[in-house]
Design an enzyme around this catalytic site. Sequence first.
Site, PDB file in Angstrom:
ATOM      1  N   ASN A   1       0.827  -1.223   0.000  1.00  0.00           N
ATOM      2  CA  ASN A   1       0.000   0.000   0.000  1.00  0.00           C
ATOM      3  C   ASN A   1       0.854   1.262   0.000  1.00  0.00           C
ATOM      4  O   ASN A   1       0.338   2.365  -0.148  1.00  0.00           O
ATOM      5  CB  ASN A   1      -0.902   0.042   1.243  1.00  0.00           C
TER       6      ASN A   1
ATOM      7  N   LEU B   1      14.793  -3.526   0.103  1.00  0.00           N
ATOM      8  CA  LEU B   1      14.989  -2.114  -0.240  1.00  0.00           C
ATOM      9  C   LEU B   1      15.584  -1.362   0.939  1.00  0.00           C
ATOM     10  O   LEU B   1      15.041  -1.390   2.041  1.00  0.00           O
ATOM     11  CB  LEU B   1      13.662  -1.463  -0.638  1.00  0.00           C
TER      12      LEU B   1
ATOM     13  N   SER C   1      19.833   5.394   0.491  1.00  0.00           N
ATOM     14  CA  SER C   1      21.177   5.951   0.295  1.00  0.00           C
ATOM     15  C   SER C   1      21.799   6.406   1.610  1.00  0.00           C
ATOM     16  O   SER C   1      23.006   6.626   1.676  1.00  0.00           O
ATOM     17  CB  SER C   1      21.120   7.133  -0.679  1.00  0.00           C
ATOM     18  N   CYS C   2      20.985   6.534   2.677  1.00  0.00           N
ATOM     19  CA  CYS C   2      21.552   6.994   3.956  1.00  0.00           C
ATOM     20  C   CYS C   2      22.389   5.914   4.639  1.00  0.00           C
ATOM     21  O   CYS C   2      22.958   6.161   5.697  1.00  0.00           O
ATOM     22  CB  CYS C   2      20.479   7.544   4.877  1.00  0.00           C
TER      23      CYS C   2
ATOM     24  N   LYS D   1      18.811  -0.389   8.162  1.00  0.00           N
ATOM     25  CA  LYS D   1      18.930  -0.754   6.741  1.00  0.00           C
ATOM     26  C   LYS D   1      20.254  -1.479   6.469  1.00  0.00           C
ATOM     27  O   LYS D   1      20.294  -2.429   5.695  1.00  0.00           O
ATOM     28  CB  LYS D   1      18.840   0.501   5.871  1.00  0.00           C
TER      29      LYS D   1
HETATM   30  N1  LIG Z   1      10.362   7.244  -0.037  1.00  0.00           N
HETATM   31  C1  LIG Z   1      11.659   7.392  -0.275  1.00  0.00           C
HETATM   32  O1  LIG Z   1      12.139   8.471  -0.643  1.00  0.00           O
HETATM   33  C2  LIG Z   1      12.593   6.241  -0.108  1.00  0.00           C
HETATM   34  C3  LIG Z   1      13.951   6.468  -0.367  1.00  0.00           C
HETATM   35  C4  LIG Z   1      14.832   5.434  -0.220  1.00  0.00           C
HETATM   36  C5  LIG Z   1      14.363   4.201   0.187  1.00  0.00           C
HETATM   37  N2  LIG Z   1      13.057   3.981   0.439  1.00  0.00           N
HETATM   38  C6  LIG Z   1      12.648   2.642   0.879  1.00  0.00           C
HETATM   39  O2  LIG Z   1      11.618   2.125   0.063  1.00  0.00           O
HETATM   40  C7  LIG Z   1      10.761   1.305   0.858  1.00  0.00           C
HETATM   41  C8  LIG Z   1       9.330   1.776   0.720  1.00  0.00           C
HETATM   42  O3  LIG Z   1       9.209   3.140   1.115  1.00  0.00           O
HETATM   43  P1  LIG Z   1       7.895   3.999   0.817  1.00  0.00           P
HETATM   44  O4  LIG Z   1       8.349   5.351   0.515  1.00  0.00           O
HETATM   45  O5  LIG Z   1       7.027   3.265  -0.127  1.00  0.00           O
HETATM   46  O6  LIG Z   1       7.215   4.032   2.250  1.00  0.00           O
HETATM   47  P2  LIG Z   1       5.662   4.160   2.636  1.00  0.00           P
HETATM   48  O7  LIG Z   1       4.890   4.819   1.552  1.00  0.00           O
HETATM   49  O8  LIG Z   1       5.620   4.730   4.003  1.00  0.00           O
HETATM   50  O9  LIG Z   1       5.190   2.646   2.696  1.00  0.00           O
HETATM   51  C9  LIG Z   1       5.696   1.775   3.655  1.00  0.00           C
HETATM   52  C10 LIG Z   1       4.760   0.613   3.783  1.00  0.00           C
HETATM   53  O10 LIG Z   1       5.268  -0.198   4.847  1.00  0.00           O
HETATM   54  C11 LIG Z   1       4.191  -0.773   5.503  1.00  0.00           C
HETATM   55  N3  LIG Z   1       4.502  -1.004   6.907  1.00  0.00           N
HETATM   56  C12 LIG Z   1       5.137  -0.166   7.776  1.00  0.00           C
HETATM   57  N4  LIG Z   1       5.172  -0.734   8.996  1.00  0.00           N
HETATM   58  C13 LIG Z   1       4.533  -1.934   8.900  1.00  0.00           C
HETATM   59  C14 LIG Z   1       4.232  -2.975   9.798  1.00  0.00           C
HETATM   60  N5  LIG Z   1       4.600  -2.906  11.089  1.00  0.00           N
HETATM   61  N6  LIG Z   1       3.552  -4.052   9.348  1.00  0.00           N
HETATM   62  C15 LIG Z   1       3.177  -4.146   8.047  1.00  0.00           C
HETATM   63  N7  LIG Z   1       3.443  -3.206   7.138  1.00  0.00           N
HETATM   64  C16 LIG Z   1       4.116  -2.107   7.561  1.00  0.00           C
HETATM   65  C17 LIG Z   1       3.030   0.205   5.435  1.00  0.00           C
HETATM   66  O11 LIG Z   1       1.849  -0.571   5.348  1.00  0.00           O
HETATM   67  P3  LIG Z   1       0.339   0.018   5.632  1.00  0.00           P
HETATM   68  O12 LIG Z   1       0.150   1.096   4.603  1.00  0.00           O
HETATM   69  O13 LIG Z   1      -0.542  -1.140   5.414  1.00  0.00           O
HETATM   70  O14 LIG Z   1       0.359   0.556   7.026  1.00  0.00           O
HETATM   71  C18 LIG Z   1       3.346   0.991   4.148  1.00  0.00           C
HETATM   72  O15 LIG Z   1       2.463   0.636   3.101  1.00  0.00           O
HETATM   73  C19 LIG Z   1      11.304   1.388   2.280  1.00  0.00           C
HETATM   74  O16 LIG Z   1      12.134   0.293   2.529  1.00  0.00           O
HETATM   75  C20 LIG Z   1      12.112   2.645   2.280  1.00  0.00           C
HETATM   76  O17 LIG Z   1      13.131   2.593   3.234  1.00  0.00           O
HETATM   77  C21 LIG Z   1      12.148   4.980   0.297  1.00  0.00           C
END
Ligand SMILES: NC(=O)c1ccc[n+]([C@@H]2O[C@H](COP(=O)([O-])OP(=O)(O)OC[C@H]3O[C@@H](n4cnc5c(N)ncnc54)[C@H](OP(=O)(O)O)[C@@H]3O)[C@@H](O)[C@H]2O)c1
Length: 318
Positions: free
Chosen positions: A14, A107, A110-111, A142
């Site tokens: 999601n 995933l 970069s940090c 990470k």
């Molecule tokens: N956004 C960025 O700029 C960025 C940059 C570098 C790396 N990343 C990496 O990419 C990945 C995805 O990031 P995103 O931006 O898509 O984040 P996001 O929109 O916040 O989505 C994270 C998802 O993780 C799920 N989640 C969190 N805690 C949970 C738990 N306890 N149990 C089950 N599900 C859980 C949430 O599910 P629900 O919605 O169902 O609560 C949410 O859908 C991460 O590993 C992040 O570190 C992101």
Amino acid sequence: MTNKAAKIYIAGHNGMVGSAIWRNLEAKGYSNLVGASSKEVDLCNQQAVNDFIATTKPEIIIDAAAKVGGILANNDFPYQFLMENMQIQNNLIDAAHRTNVSKFIFLGSSCIYPKLAPQPLKEDYLLTDSLEPTNEWYALAKISGVKLCQAIRNQFQKDFVSLMPTNLYGTHDNFDLKSSHVLPAMIRKFHEAKHNQNAAVVLWGSGTPMREFLFVDDMAAAVVFALENKLPDYLYNVGTGEDLTIKDLATTIQKIVGHTGEIVWDDSKPDGTPRKLMDVSKMHALGWKHQVQLEEGIQKTYNWFLENIDNFKQIDYK
Ligand SMILES: NC(=O)c1ccc[n+]([C@@H]2O[C@H](COP(=O)([O-])OP(=O)(O)OC[C@H]3O[C@@H](n4cnc5c(N)ncnc54)[C@H](OP(=O)(O)O)[C@@H]3O)[C@@H](O)[C@H]2O)c1
């Protein structure tokens, strides 16, 4: 060729990245995708994860679930950023290993690289120096995820691979100003100021730091590339390999949003690292490259923002 009927579990489906991966796989004809919200399966709960994996029996797992946030959120909730991210990934990696999942894609971010590492950031710089203190909690979690996948890869010859995205943005982004990243925060600020008689927009820092941004659909394409190909190494950066100043980012967003007021730089607020750019030559050498240019991606993101303005994600970090 990956079997289009293979059962693929996208943890965090999601979220911004998870939902983009889901859309990409669906569009390519993958017919057996599985997801569960945090309400259905709390990935911090080991028993719940083991039960879910034992029942659904995925052949492939993509871990796009994490506690994600900007500087403020990382600074205010260090315990949650370290503990919950470790719990989520440990539970998934361990269950995947014990049930002999054929591929696991982790995933990171970069940090994970040292604060003062040379630019652009190469995968080899991992663990060569100290981390940026404001997000070291998230980064440490990470790094341990990358290392767990590498350990499984080395010790058991399994296809566990880690992708490190640069700053991502796009549809389904987080526009909550308390926890959002810089690009969606700017979109919201410029939009609100435009509707407030083009009031001045105050932005943090001097505007001189340089940053790289990747549209989330390009990230999803990189994940699907890793799914469909056996990558020879354990760790890959994913980005555009191109950066711009925060000032240039602000004026680009201002133009797209149509704000005509003033931009005020509050240089009493910290700038962070002067430059953060990924070296993406390893992914380029394998044949993956980003497709969406920054202006096009920001326009798509702003369109999505306008369509969803009434129901932005509000994240409770407590
Ligand atoms: N956004 C960025 O700029 C960025 C940059 C570098 C790396 N990343 C990496 O990419 C990945 C995805 O990031 P995103 O931006 O898509 O984040 P996001 O929109 O916040 O989505 C994270 C998802 O993780 C799920 N989640 C969190 N805690 C949970 C738990 N306890 N149990 C089950 N599900 C859980 C949430 O599910 P629900 O919605 O169902 O609560 C949410 O859908 C991460 O590993 C992040 O570190 C992101």
